[in-house]
Design an enzyme around this catalytic site. Structure first.
Site, PDB file in Angstrom:
ATOM      1  N   HIS A 114      95.185  22.001  37.268  1.00  0.00           N
ATOM      2  CA  HIS A 114      93.685  21.107  37.515  1.00  0.00           C
ATOM      3  C   HIS A 114      93.961  21.765  39.689  1.00  0.00           C
ATOM      4  CE1 HIS A 114      90.187  18.389  38.781  1.00  0.00           C
ATOM      5  NE2 HIS A 114      90.476  18.256  37.894  1.00  0.00           N
TER       6      HIS A 114
ATOM      7  N   ASP B 198     101.982  15.031  36.166  1.00  0.00           N
ATOM      8  CA  ASP B 198     100.582  14.368  36.501  1.00  0.00           C
ATOM      9  C   ASP B 198      99.698  14.450  34.723  1.00  0.00           C
ATOM     10  OD1 ASP B 198      97.755  14.134  36.131  1.00  0.00           O
ATOM     11  OD2 ASP B 198      96.967  16.190  36.850  1.00  0.00           O
TER      12      ASP B 198
ATOM     13  N   GLN C 218      95.677  14.548  31.245  1.00  0.00           N
ATOM     14  CA  GLN C 218      95.729  14.616  30.001  1.00  0.00           C
ATOM     15  C   GLN C 218      96.371  14.100  29.020  1.00  0.00           C
ATOM     16  OE1 GLN C 218      92.770  16.035  29.236  1.00  0.00           O
ATOM     17  NE2 GLN C 218      91.874  16.134  31.500  1.00  0.00           N
TER      18      GLN C 218
ATOM     19  N   LYS D  33      90.416   8.074  31.794  1.00  0.00           N
ATOM     20  CA  LYS D  33      91.378   9.219  30.967  1.00  0.00           C
ATOM     21  C   LYS D  33      91.863   8.170  29.245  1.00  0.00           C
ATOM     22  CE  LYS D  33      89.929  13.586  33.756  1.00  0.00           C
ATOM     23  NZ  LYS D  33      89.438  14.006  33.336  1.00  0.00           N
TER      24      LYS D  33
ATOM     25  N   CYS E 158      87.434  22.261  36.493  1.00  0.00           N
ATOM     26  CA  CYS E 158      88.441  23.065  37.668  1.00  0.00           C
ATOM     27  C   CYS E 158      89.549  22.928  37.898  1.00  0.00           C
ATOM     28  CB  CYS E 158      87.977  20.582  38.291  1.00  0.00           C
ATOM     29  SG  CYS E 158      86.854  20.106  38.829  1.00  0.00           S
TER      30      CYS E 158
END
Length: 637
Positions: A352, A429, A432, A455, A593
């Site tokens: 991202h 990260d 997600q 999220k 993004c």
């Protein structure tokens, strides 16, 4: 209210166990040959309490509750007697926010024919209770007495206790639930050490069918050492999310934009409302009651994060605005101190923009280089090429665990291990990944793990940086102000220890509390249960979309989560998105993004349906039907 539950001409002597089992099945399960499959019936000679229909007929729903009307059968998932207790929106008692889905549905080894396992529903809280992170008052029917869990509200005389046969069914007629199943495990000192639990949300019918769940294509999944796992009950989950009842363009909303943001369960909405109604105050520095309440709620949310990601120390959990701010904090604080001219930073082609731009800025400021792990034609990272990038100049490796554009699940544990072998620090990260799979930061081994609350069914504007204590303590504060200081003079400032050192100013207190409620909610359902069900959705959806002429799937790695990106020949992605919106189906279109990875596949934009555990196979069918119709009308010029 007390139910009028009577059995004419029955002496006070104990019932025969087989007779009791037969009565239980008659009350809570459909018998072969019943008027409507999946509907409970009342045995002849028993006066029906509450909202129950006359003897021998299907149960009826109370006026104004649930999808039924007076005189119509209660559908699977409706709870008999639900007119006797406050209910969730729509009149259907919400169960998923308190009962784990991995509970035993059938009774084994008790010698009784067609026995069932069920529970008298606990009070559904709108203010207080489990919905607000307070222990729920479960009714444990042991020795004929309803007992609340410790810390819960006193157990009022529940009108369903009689319906659940608290004084009739012998303990042998049910399967005790162990504390590991996720329910409170206490009973009064004089009670049986293994109280009997009765669960109404899932009943095994005599023919073997489990209600009220709508099973995934694979109804049961073996669990290591635990036999068969019960089907995931998506309908119970959906009742916890009020926005799913919205209608868009006259049609029931289908929310397939979960990779952008997830919807919020009632427990999170209520928890935030409760905070502002009863606890609102700044934290950490006041002698009054509301400050204590707010501080307890805020720090309690930090503990929920610690449990959810299995962090070794609660003080390693830092609240920020989201994943973007989290990565910027690490880049500016850790990177500003440890990255110099000629050093190298590694990211993957899947990232991202939030995990690209801060590192570009750091590299430009320090004279460092940004290097990129390539991906193969399925969208999976090339570990062989990654190893070639590592060298003694590598300072940090920052990679996503799940691609927001393709859904690829990245082997982060291996990437972290290789980074450490090269002497580099690693950041993962998890924006997600946290809502789709078990996250254990100690197992992953990274130095930093970051994610956003919105999220994972929590509020926007709140996120988390987790970092190893030694690494965090070595980092300078990113921002300066109140809350993060121990002492200030005009000559010198002494900073608070972690986590306060990185939480300058008044934080997003209420939404941190809401995030804690969201994580607690997910833990009650079970992230493994969520992951199994969502995997079935993705496999089903990818297969169905891939069979449509003109559809090109973007991202086909073997290990995927949530995302099903595609393009349709003859249409822009925006046109496909508008056509889906006309049918009440919300998807994201655009570059998400993540422009570098889309350009790797020769496209600028995709249509991106992304699923969560409240989506259904029927909703995927609705999506596929629209895309198939468009494909049949495809323009050739």
């Amino acid at each position: 209210m007390s139910p009028n539950f009577s059995v004419p001409s029955v002496p006070e002597a104990p019932f025969d166990a087989a007779v009791i089992a037969q009565m239980a099945n008659a009350l809570f399960a459909a018998r072969p040959g019943a008027t409507s499959p999946g509907l409970a019936t009342v045995p002849p000679g028993v006066q029906a309490p509450g909202n129950m229909a006359p003897a021998g007929s299907p149960l009826s729903s109370p006026a104004g509750l649930g999808p039924g009307v007076p005189g119509t059968p209660i559908p699977q998932g409706q709870i008999p007697g639900s007119n006797l207790i406050p209910a969730a929106p729509g009149g259907v008692l919400s169960l998923a926010n308190r009962l784990p889905s991995a509970l035993p549905h059938a009774v084994a080894g008790n010698g009784l024919p067609d026995t069932v396992t069920t529970v008298a529903p606990a009070f559904e809280p709108r203010i207080g209770g489990a919905a607000l992170g307070v222990p729920e008052a479960y009714y444990f029917l042991a020795n004929g007495h309803g007992q609340p869990s410790p810390g819960g509200r006193p157990a009022a005389a529940d009108p369903l206790d009689a319906l659940a046969l608290q004084s009739l069914l012998p303990p042998a007629a049910v399967t005790p639930v162990s504390p590991s199943a996720g329910l409170p495990s206490t009973a009064p000192a004089n009670a049986s050490p293994t109280p009997a639990y009765y669960f109404v949300d899932a009943v095994t019918l005599p023919n073997g069918f489990v209600t009220p769940a709508k099973p995934a294509p694979h109804a049961t999944v073996p669990l290591a050492g635990q036999g068969q796992h019960p089907p995931f009950d998506v309908h119970a989950v959906r009742r916890d999310f009020p926005i799913l009842q919205e209608r868009v363009n006259g049609r029931q909303l289908v929310w397939f934009d979960n990779a952008a943001t997830t919807q919020k369960p009632q427990v999170v909405i209520d928890r935030i409302s409760h905070f502002y109604e009863h606890e609102n105050s700044n934290i950490h520095r006041a002698a009054h009651e509301l400050a204590a309440r707010a501080t307890d709620a805020y720090e309690g949310a930090r503990k929920s994060v610690q449990r959810f990601i299995n962090a070794p120390d609660v003080n390693e959990v830092i609240f920020v605005r989201g994943t973007t701010e989290a990565i910027n904090l690490v880049a500016k604080s850790w990177g500003g101190q440890h990255v110099g001219e000629g050093d190298e930073i590694i990211v993957s082609n899947l990232e991202h923009h939030a995990n690209i731009v801060p590192w570009q800025q750091l590299a430009a400021a320090k004279g460092a280089k940004l290097r990129v792990i390539p991906v193969d034609d399925t969208g999976q990272v090339r570990l062989d090429e990654y190893q070639k990038l590592l060298n003694d100049r590598t300072k940090i490796v920052a990679v996503t665990q799940v691609s927001n554009a393709l859904g690829t699940v990245v082997p982060v544990k291996e990437i972290v291990a290789l980074a450490h072998r090269a002497g580099a620090v690693a950041l993962v990260d998890g924006a997600q990944s946290v809502s789709h799979m078990r996250v254990d930061v100690q197992d992953i081994g990274a130095d930093f793990f970051v994610f956003s609350g919105h999220k994972i069914f929590g509020p926007t504007g709140i996120g988390v940086v987790w970092g190893k204590r030694a690494v965090l303590e070595d980092m300078p504060p990113w921002q300066g102000g109140g809350n993060m200081i121990a002492d200030v003079t005009f000559e010198k400032t002494v900073f608070q220890p972690i986590p306060n050192k990185f939480e300058a100013g008044t934080g997003n207190i209420a939404d941190a509390v809401g995030l804690g409620a969201a994580l607690d909610y997910v833990m009650r359902i079970g992230i493994e249960n969520i992951g199994r069900y969502e995997h079935e959705l993705v496999v089903y959806g990818m297969k169905a979309l891939g069979a449509i002429p003109g559809v090109r799937l973007i991202g086909t790695a073997d290990d995927k989560a949530s995302v099903m990106s595609f393009v349709l020949a003859g249409y822009t992605t925006e046109e496909v998105g508008h056509a889906l919106n006309d049918e009440g189906i919300a998807v994201r279109t655009g570059h998400h993004c993540a422009q570098p990875i889309l350009r790797r596949f020769g496209v600028e934009t995709t249509v991106r349906p992304s699923v969560a555990f409240y989506n259904t196979f029927d909703e995927i069918d609705r999506l596929v039907a629209v895309v198939r119709r468009l494909a049949g009308q495809r323009r050739t010029a």
